[in-house]
Design a protein around this motif. Structure first.
Motif, PDB file in Angstrom:
ATOM      1  N   THR A 121     -26.325 -17.224  56.626  1.00  0.00           N
ATOM      2  CA  THR A 121     -25.308 -16.892  55.633  1.00  0.00           C
ATOM      3  C   THR A 121     -23.983 -17.508  56.026  1.00  0.00           C
ATOM      4  O   THR A 121     -23.511 -17.308  57.152  1.00  0.00           O
ATOM      5  CB  THR A 121     -25.122 -15.366  55.509  1.00  0.00           C
ATOM      6  N   GLN A 175     -25.804 -20.587  40.883  1.00  0.00           N
ATOM      7  CA  GLN A 175     -26.312 -19.638  41.861  1.00  0.00           C
ATOM      8  C   GLN A 175     -27.674 -20.141  42.320  1.00  0.00           C
ATOM      9  O   GLN A 175     -28.507 -20.539  41.494  1.00  0.00           O
ATOM     10  CB  GLN A 175     -26.454 -18.258  41.225  1.00  0.00           C
ATOM     11  N   SER A 229     -23.660 -11.234  48.847  1.00  0.00           N
ATOM     12  CA  SER A 229     -22.449 -11.551  48.094  1.00  0.00           C
ATOM     13  C   SER A 229     -21.282 -11.848  49.017  1.00  0.00           C
ATOM     14  O   SER A 229     -21.127 -11.219  50.064  1.00  0.00           O
ATOM     15  CB  SER A 229     -22.081 -10.388  47.171  1.00  0.00           C
ATOM     16  N   ASP A 288     -17.797  -8.596  39.680  1.00  0.00           N
ATOM     17  CA  ASP A 288     -18.912  -9.179  38.945  1.00  0.00           C
ATOM     18  C   ASP A 288     -18.837  -8.842  37.462  1.00  0.00           C
ATOM     19  O   ASP A 288     -19.213  -9.654  36.609  1.00  0.00           O
ATOM     20  CB  ASP A 288     -20.235  -8.679  39.537  1.00  0.00           C
ATOM     21  N   ALA A 302     -30.080 -16.753  46.589  1.00  0.00           N
ATOM     22  CA  ALA A 302     -28.815 -16.053  46.833  1.00  0.00           C
ATOM     23  C   ALA A 302     -29.082 -14.572  47.054  1.00  0.00           C
ATOM     24  O   ALA A 302     -29.752 -13.927  46.245  1.00  0.00           O
ATOM     25  CB  ALA A 302     -27.876 -16.254  45.650  1.00  0.00           C
ATOM     26  N   ALA A 303     -28.547 -14.013  48.149  1.00  0.00           N
ATOM     27  CA  ALA A 303     -28.847 -12.624  48.496  1.00  0.00           C
ATOM     28  C   ALA A 303     -27.631 -11.834  48.955  1.00  0.00           C
ATOM     29  O   ALA A 303     -27.530 -10.645  48.667  1.00  0.00           O
ATOM     30  CB  ALA A 303     -29.915 -12.589  49.598  1.00  0.00           C
ATOM     31  N   ASP A 359     -28.013 -18.400  52.257  1.00  0.00           N
ATOM     32  CA  ASP A 359     -28.383 -17.386  51.266  1.00  0.00           C
ATOM     33  C   ASP A 359     -27.181 -16.635  50.693  1.00  0.00           C
ATOM     34  O   ASP A 359     -27.326 -15.547  50.129  1.00  0.00           O
ATOM     35  CB  ASP A 359     -29.398 -16.395  51.842  1.00  0.00           C
ATOM     36  N   THR A 360     -25.981 -17.206  50.829  1.00  0.00           N
ATOM     37  CA  THR A 360     -24.811 -16.549  50.265  1.00  0.00           C
ATOM     38  C   THR A 360     -24.912 -16.468  48.744  1.00  0.00           C
ATOM     39  O   THR A 360     -25.567 -17.303  48.102  1.00  0.00           O
ATOM     40  CB  THR A 360     -23.519 -17.287  50.659  1.00  0.00           C
ATOM     41  N   LYS A 361     -24.276 -15.465  48.172  1.00  0.00           N
ATOM     42  CA  LYS A 361     -24.275 -15.267  46.721  1.00  0.00           C
ATOM     43  C   LYS A 361     -22.850 -15.415  46.201  1.00  0.00           C
ATOM     44  O   LYS A 361     -21.909 -14.845  46.764  1.00  0.00           O
ATOM     45  CB  LYS A 361     -24.819 -13.874  46.373  1.00  0.00           C
TER      46      LYS A 361
END
Length: 357
Positions: free
Chosen positions: A216, A178, A185, A152, A182-183, A62-64
């Protein structure tokens, strides 16, 4: 092993510069290892729920992805030079390692300013260390969440070199590079196997009795670094930060006890699961850095199937899939994919792999 054992020829036309129109329209090659020749079935990603069994557990990363490509200027006295940097790994709340171009123009103490494409704001810092091969460390003038927001705002999506060398990143990449889950960062490259999932596929997985779980692993820029040594023993793996929660570990252990299979979505999920696994295959909570390097001969402890994209020749990722399904199997699978016109790399198609017996 010699790294040339993992080489293959890929027509440049098969390198995907954009994803297919709809994420789950991607093709899916199902590879049944353990047979010679292996059974290779051509399918579509949208049919993934039909290829798994009730009780199986999918594990997502779930990495962003941060907009980690920064373009700006270096200021030293009255001298101003245009530069670009790709952030690689977060070192502290306000310090990152990065790959700079042109690095020869940078010295410790140089002031850096990065402006967004719409010039609505800027991000500033200074060079705190200069290494070899274009590697530098940047200490920014803000930290934590404020730094993430600034990155960002001014940054571009850090497309891998085989795409960025053909076209610049644009607004479409903000969404396309993405995953939908993705949750957290922190990544500077996408966990690309996850790019194919849609809400429709997730709903069908739930209906079919397949559970979904997340962990993650903040993918670092080193994931795309080539293996330059002649043998796998000579390659030093990059470190990446990851976390498997106690709740996720317990749920996956329960799945295994009930006879279900753990299906890793991507090599990043697999690497972290194997890091968190004990010798008997039991998963424990984990939080920290991993530099696990999986090559043929590795004994897999936790993962039963692997969903992944098609990888670069001589890359650590291709070495991993050959360790999982066998070198001969994967060379035959890739030859079939090339002959059949599958799309390769980050925006390309996917394959579902069984482990070698």
């Amino acid at each position: 092993m010699r790294t040339d054992a993992f080489d293959f020829e890929l027509p440049e036309a098969l390198i995907a510069l954009r994803p297919v129109g709809k994420r789950d329209d991607a093709r899916l090659l199902v590879v049944a290892a353990g047979e010679d020749p292996p059974r290779l079935d051509d399918s579509q990603f949208s049919k993934l729920p039909d290829l798994l069994a009730p009780g199986d557990a999918l594990v997502f990363n779930d990495t962003k992805v941060l907009a980690a490509l920064l373009k700006g200027t270096r200021v030293r006295g009255s001298s101003v030079v245009a530069i670009s940097v790709n952030l690689l790994n977060r070192l502290t709340d306000n310090r990152w390692s990065a790959l700079a171009k042109p690095a020869r123009r940078l010295k410790v103490g140089d002031a850096l300013t990065f402006d967004g494409s719409d010039h609505t704001g800027s991000l500033t810092g200074h060079v705190s260390e200069v290494g070899e091969g274009g590697l530098i460390e940047i200490t920014f003038d803000c930290a934590g969440g404020a730094l993430e927001t600034a990155i960002d705002r001014v940054g571009l999506m850090p497309l891998p070199h085989y795409i960025a060398s053909k076209r610049p990143p644009d607004a479409q990449d903000r969404a396309q590079y993405q995953t939908i889950f993705a949750a957290r960062s922190g990544a500077v490259a996408a966990p690309t196997a996850g790019l194919h999932f849609t809400p429709d596929v997730l709903a069908k997985l739930e209906q079919s009795g397949v559970s979904c779980h997340s962990l993650t692993l903040h993918v670092g820029g080193g994931t795309f670094l080539p293996v330059k040594s002649d043998t796998t023993d000579g390659h030093k793996m990059h470190k990446e930060w990851g976390e498997v929660t106690e709740e996720t570990a317990e749920r996956l252990n329960a799945c295994k006890r009930a006879g279900g299979r753990i299906v890793a979505v991507g090599t990043t999920s697999l690497r972290l699961l194997e890091t968190a696994a004990q010798d008997d295959g039991t998963l424990q909570a984990f939080s920290g850095d991993t530099d696990i390097f999986i090559t043929p001969g590795y004994r897999f402890k936790a993962v039963d199937r692997l969903l992944t994209n098609f990888h670069l020749p001589r890359s650590t990722l291709f070495m991993l899939v050959t360790a999982f399904s066998g070198l001969s199997t994967m060379k035959q699978a890739y030859a079939h994919a090339i002959q059949s016109g599958y799309r390769f790399y980050s925006y390309g198609d996917a394959c579902l792999l069984d482990p070698q017996q």
